[in-house]
Design an enzyme around this catalytic site. Sequence first.
Site, PDB file in Angstrom:
ATOM      1  N   SER A   1       1.085  -1.216  -0.003  1.00  0.00           N
ATOM      2  CA  SER A   1       0.042  -0.063   0.030  1.00  0.00           C
ATOM      3  C   SER A   1       0.758   1.246  -0.077  1.00  0.00           C
ATOM      4  CB  SER A   1      -0.773   0.022   1.151  1.00  0.00           C
ATOM      5  OG  SER A   1      -1.510  -1.236   1.262  1.00  0.00           O
ATOM      6  N   ASN A   2       2.096   1.138   0.935  1.00  0.00           N
ATOM      7  CA  ASN A   2       2.994   2.444   0.771  1.00  0.00           C
ATOM      8  C   ASN A   2       3.596   2.614  -0.391  1.00  0.00           C
ATOM      9  OD1 ASN A   2       3.338   3.846   3.811  1.00  0.00           O
ATOM     10  ND2 ASN A   2       2.475   1.698   3.949  1.00  0.00           N
TER      11      ASN A   2
ATOM     12  N   LYS B   1       0.355 -11.062   7.126  1.00  0.00           N
ATOM     13  CA  LYS B   1       0.448  -9.581   7.941  1.00  0.00           C
ATOM     14  C   LYS B   1      -1.124  -9.255   8.177  1.00  0.00           C
ATOM     15  CE  LYS B   1       1.376  -4.979   6.490  1.00  0.00           C
ATOM     16  NZ  LYS B   1       1.705  -4.109   5.408  1.00  0.00           N
TER      17      LYS B   1
ATOM     18  N   ILE C   1       5.478  -5.796   9.515  1.00  0.00           N
ATOM     19  CA  ILE C   1       5.664  -5.006   8.151  1.00  0.00           C
ATOM     20  C   ILE C   1       4.587  -3.649   8.250  1.00  0.00           C
ATOM     21  CG2 ILE C   1       5.216  -4.949   5.720  1.00  0.00           C
ATOM     22  CD1 ILE C   1       5.181  -8.129   5.996  1.00  0.00           C
TER      23      ILE C   1
END
Length: 322
Positions: free
Chosen positions: A43-44, A167, A231
Site C-alpha cells: 500500500s505504501n 500480515k 511490516i
Amino acid sequence: MGAYVPTVVFFDPVTEDLDIPVISQHAVRLARAGVAGITTQGSNGEAVHLTHSERRTVTRVTRSALDAAGFSTLPIIVGCGAQSTRETIELCHEALESGGDYALVLPPSYYKPFLSTDALIQFFTDVATASPIPILIYNYPGAVSGTDLDSDAIISLANHPNIVGCKLTCGNTGKLLRIAEATGAWSPCSSSSLSASPSSSPTSSTQKFMCLGGSADFTLQALIAGGSGTISGLGNIAPKACARLIDLYASGQIQEARKLQAVVARGDWAAIRGGIIGTKAALQTFFGYGGYARRPLPRWGKGEVREIVEAFEELVELEKSL
C-alpha cells in the site's frame, strides 16, 4: 530482526515517472538501519498506481541496489495482490523474475458478495500451489472492501506448504495470538526468520510461520501475543526505531520497549492520519527526498504539510539519535 518495511515508491515531481535513483537510495537507507526485510508493491508502494512493468522495475531496482550495497541476503517481499487468481499468479512469477523472495497477497474483493470464506480459501490455495515463491496472506480489511479473514481461515491456510506467513493490518491482536499459537509461529527469540535464500526449497518444512502485525503502533502487543514482528509503513520514516523496539523485546528489556513503543505509537498515528501523502511529506522535510504521490492523490499545501511534519517531530528526533 522482525521489522519489515513496505517501502515507498518515488516519482519525478513533473513527469511522474519512476525516480530510480531515489528508489535505490531509500532501499539502502532502510537496510543500513537494520530492518529485517523490505516489501515492494505494498500500500505504501502505491502498487495500485503502477503498471506491471513498473512493478517489475521497482523490485528489480530495489534488489540491485541492496546487492550493490552488500545486502544480498536481505529478503524482498513483493505485493502481488490482484482481483483474479490468474493475474495474482502472474504477479508472483514476475516477482520472482524481478528478484523477489516472497509474495504478499491480498484477498480479491471487487465481487465481494460472491466471495465466501470457502472461495477465499480456495483462492489462496490455488495461488500458493502455482506460485514459484512462498506467499504471505495480507489481511487488510480497509483495502479490500472490508473483507476480514478470521483466524480459522488463516490457520487452515497455514497448513499449505507454500503459505509461510501473514500480515495482519486488521490490528486484531486476539486473532494474531490465535494464529501464532496454532502455527507455532516464529518469534524474535527464535533463530530463524524469512531469508532471501531459504535453506532448501520455498516449501521447506523448516520454514516457521511468520505472524506479522501490520502497523507499528501495536508492535509490542503483537510480540507479547506471540507475533513475529511487523511490516509497517512507519519504518520508512523511522526504521531504526522500529527495529530497536523488537530488539529490546527480544533481549528482555520490556520497560524500555514500552517507552519506545509509546513514541512509535504517537508517530504511527501521524502516519495513519497522513497516509502515503503524509509519509512522503515527512520524508521530504526530514530527509530531503520523498516528493508526491501519483495522481489522482492530491498535493498538499504548506499548512497541511506543516501539521503532519510537527506530528512526526518527536519520533524523527529519536530516530536520528539511534
